[in-house]
Design a protein around this motif. Structure first.
Motif, mmCIF file in Angstrom:
data_model
loop_
_atom_site.group_PDB
_atom_site.id
_atom_site.type_symbol
_atom_site.label_atom_id
_atom_site.label_comp_id
_atom_site.label_asym_id
_atom_site.label_seq_id
_atom_site.Cartn_x
_atom_site.Cartn_y
_atom_site.Cartn_z
ATOM 1 N N ALA A 268 -43.588 46.302 -40.517
ATOM 2 C CA ALA A 268 -44.076 46.142 -39.147
ATOM 3 C C ALA A 268 -44.574 44.733 -38.888
ATOM 4 O O ALA A 268 -44.570 44.259 -37.753
ATOM 5 N N ASP A 269 -44.996 44.046 -39.967
ATOM 6 C CA ASP A 269 -45.558 42.713 -39.793
ATOM 7 C C ASP A 269 -44.534 41.615 -40.058
ATOM 8 O O ASP A 269 -44.892 40.465 -40.295
ATOM 9 N N ALA A 270 -43.234 41.975 -40.067
ATOM 10 C CA ALA A 270 -42.205 40.963 -40.302
ATOM 11 C C ALA A 270 -42.275 39.899 -39.214
ATOM 12 O O ALA A 270 -42.355 40.209 -38.025
ATOM 13 N N ALA A 271 -42.205 38.675 -39.639
ATOM 14 C CA ALA A 271 -42.343 37.565 -38.701
ATOM 15 C C ALA A 271 -41.123 37.459 -37.797
ATOM 16 O O ALA A 271 -39.988 37.679 -38.224
ATOM 17 N N THR A 272 -41.373 37.145 -36.530
ATOM 18 C CA THR A 272 -40.276 36.973 -35.584
ATOM 19 C C THR A 272 -39.339 35.870 -36.036
ATOM 20 O O THR A 272 -38.117 35.970 -35.887
ATOM 21 N N ALA A 273 -39.887 34.840 -36.651
ATOM 22 C CA ALA A 273 -39.070 33.732 -37.132
ATOM 23 C C ALA A 273 -38.106 34.184 -38.211
ATOM 24 O O ALA A 273 -36.941 33.764 -38.242
ATOM 25 N N GLU A 274 -38.572 35.069 -39.099
ATOM 26 C CA GLU A 274 -37.710 35.563 -40.160
ATOM 27 C C GLU A 274 -36.572 36.385 -39.577
ATOM 28 O O GLU A 274 -35.435 36.314 -40.039
ATOM 29 N N LYS A 275 -36.871 37.196 -38.577
ATOM 30 C CA LYS A 275 -35.836 37.992 -37.930
ATOM 31 C C LYS A 275 -34.784 37.090 -37.300
ATOM 32 O O LYS A 275 -33.591 37.363 -37.370
ATOM 33 N N SER A 276 -35.256 36.017 -36.670
ATOM 34 C CA SER A 276 -34.324 35.099 -36.029
ATOM 35 C C SER A 276 -33.396 34.458 -37.056
ATOM 36 O O SER A 276 -32.196 34.290 -36.810
ATOM 37 N N VAL A 277 -33.954 34.102 -38.208
ATOM 38 C CA VAL A 277 -33.143 33.511 -39.271
ATOM 39 C C VAL A 277 -32.110 34.524 -39.773
ATOM 40 O O VAL A 277 -30.938 34.197 -39.960
ATOM 41 N N GLU A 278 -32.532 35.771 -39.964
ATOM 42 C CA GLU A 278 -31.617 36.809 -40.428
ATOM 43 C C GLU A 278 -30.505 37.064 -39.414
ATOM 44 O O GLU A 278 -29.340 37.233 -39.779
ATOM 45 N N GLU A 279 -30.868 37.103 -38.146
ATOM 46 C CA GLU A 279 -29.869 37.336 -37.106
ATOM 47 C C GLU A 279 -28.868 36.184 -37.034
ATOM 48 O O GLU A 279 -27.664 36.401 -36.857
ATOM 49 N N ALA A 280 -29.372 34.971 -37.174
ATOM 50 C CA ALA A 280 -28.484 33.812 -37.146
ATOM 51 C C ALA A 280 -27.525 33.824 -38.323
ATOM 52 O O ALA A 280 -26.332 33.506 -38.183
ATOM 53 N N GLU A 281 -28.041 34.209 -39.499
ATOM 54 C CA GLU A 281 -27.195 34.277 -40.685
ATOM 55 C C GLU A 281 -26.145 35.370 -40.537
ATOM 56 O O GLU A 281 -24.988 35.196 -40.914
ATOM 57 N N ARG A 282 -26.539 36.489 -39.947
ATOM 58 C CA ARG A 282 -25.587 37.581 -39.726
ATOM 59 C C ARG A 282 -24.484 37.151 -38.760
ATOM 60 O O ARG A 282 -23.313 37.447 -38.973
#
Length: 315
Positions: A268-282
């Protein structure tokens, strides 16, 4: 010649009960006279002109003898029919702009669309590393075929290497150029026993054969290629132009994923920045299918069907 992949290759699936073939399962009929390319004076002059032109544009090109693939005969087991050709003839036939006219002429004169083409036999292999990755190469920009595209490693198999044959591909964009497609596992090849970082270090040393023909390595996991939540959708063989000359069924490989982290909920506390990096990599990886050579795509489609004898792929 425009080498942007536009079509999937024609695929001949050689799997037997979802198993690839070993060396003893395949025979070869080598007859340079019988399986030679058909010629005529005008065509030979066109080949010579095309070769000189390509060498002026790319001085790094060099000629060399190649096996010519004349077909596959099935008599209870596959038999490769091979003659001789050269890279010069390949450039002047399979790679020329009028390749389809040559195929039409071959069909009309000899009843064989490939009669006038060199059809040098290529070899491609999907390498499965010790840390459960598939290794791909980015082709160098100076190469004559598919510069800058993503491809599986290729070349010539060594007699002592243990590789499994999955099928034969014909690249429609290269006038039906044939390749034998293999799977090489970390269980069979010494270099593949190392994990990704070590393999990258070995590659970056540049001591391997034809090192200047590629720009770098790209690694993908099976989850990114074949799982329900895959990043790259690899089509099924029954969706495309594929043959199974042995009379067997083309089966879908059941997916078994032994990774407790798959489908695990994000914190639940995953950083928005980390999600953005994961989405960009995907998103980046999702575009890799468009960058793959036709043979690379066909090889992955064959791999999707494979279950090797004696061990299970771990990705």
């Amino acid at each position: 010649m425009d080498t942007t992949p536009s079509e999937l290759p024609h695929i001949v699936c050689l799997l037997r009960d979802s198993l690839p073939l070993e060396q003893d399962d395949v025979s070869v009929c080598f007859d340079p006279a019988r399986f030679a390319r058909k010629t005529n004076p005008a065509q030979e002059q066109a080949i010579d002109s095309q070769w000189r032109r390509q060498c002026r544009q790319n001085p790094r090109l060099f000629n060399g003898s190649k096996f010519r693939y004349a077909g596959l005969r099935w008599t209870g087991a596959p038999q490769l029919q091979l003659g001789l050709t050269s890279y010069r003839e390949h450039i002047g036939t399979n790679c020329r702009a009028g390749q389809r006219l040559l195929q039409e002429a071959g069909a009309a004169v000899h009843g064989d669309r490939q009669a006038f083409l060199a059809d040098p036999l290529g070899v491609g292999a999907l390498l499965l590393t010790a840390d459960n990755r598939l290794a791909f190469v980015r082709r160098a920009l100076w190469t004559g075929e598919y510069p800058g595209r993503l491809d599986r490693p290729g070349g010539h198999a060594e007699p002592d290497d243990r590789a499994y044959l999955t099928g034969v591909l014909r690249d429609r964009d290269m006038g039906g150029r044939p390749t034998l497609e293999f799977v090489v596992s970390s269980m069979q090849v010494e270099i593949a026993h190392c994990p990704r970082p070590k393999l990258e270090r070995i590659y970056n040393e540049g001591k391997h054969a034809e090192a200047d023909e590629s720009l770098g390595l790209v690694f993908l996991t099976r989850l990114e290629l074949f799982s329900d939540s895959c990043v790259i959708r690899v089509p099924e063989l029954d969706e495309v132009d594929a043959e199974c000359p042995g009379g067997g069924q083309i089966e879908t490989l059941a997916e078994v994923v032994n990774n407790p982290e798959v489908n695990a909920p994000e914190g639940a506390d995953a950083a928005t920045a980390e999600k953005s990096v994961e989405e960009a990599e995907r998103e980046r990886k999702a575009k890799l299918w468009e960058e793959m050579t036709p043979a690379c795509r066909g090889s992955l489609m064959l791999l999707k069907q494979v279950q090797l004898k004696g061990f299970v792929f771990r990705f």
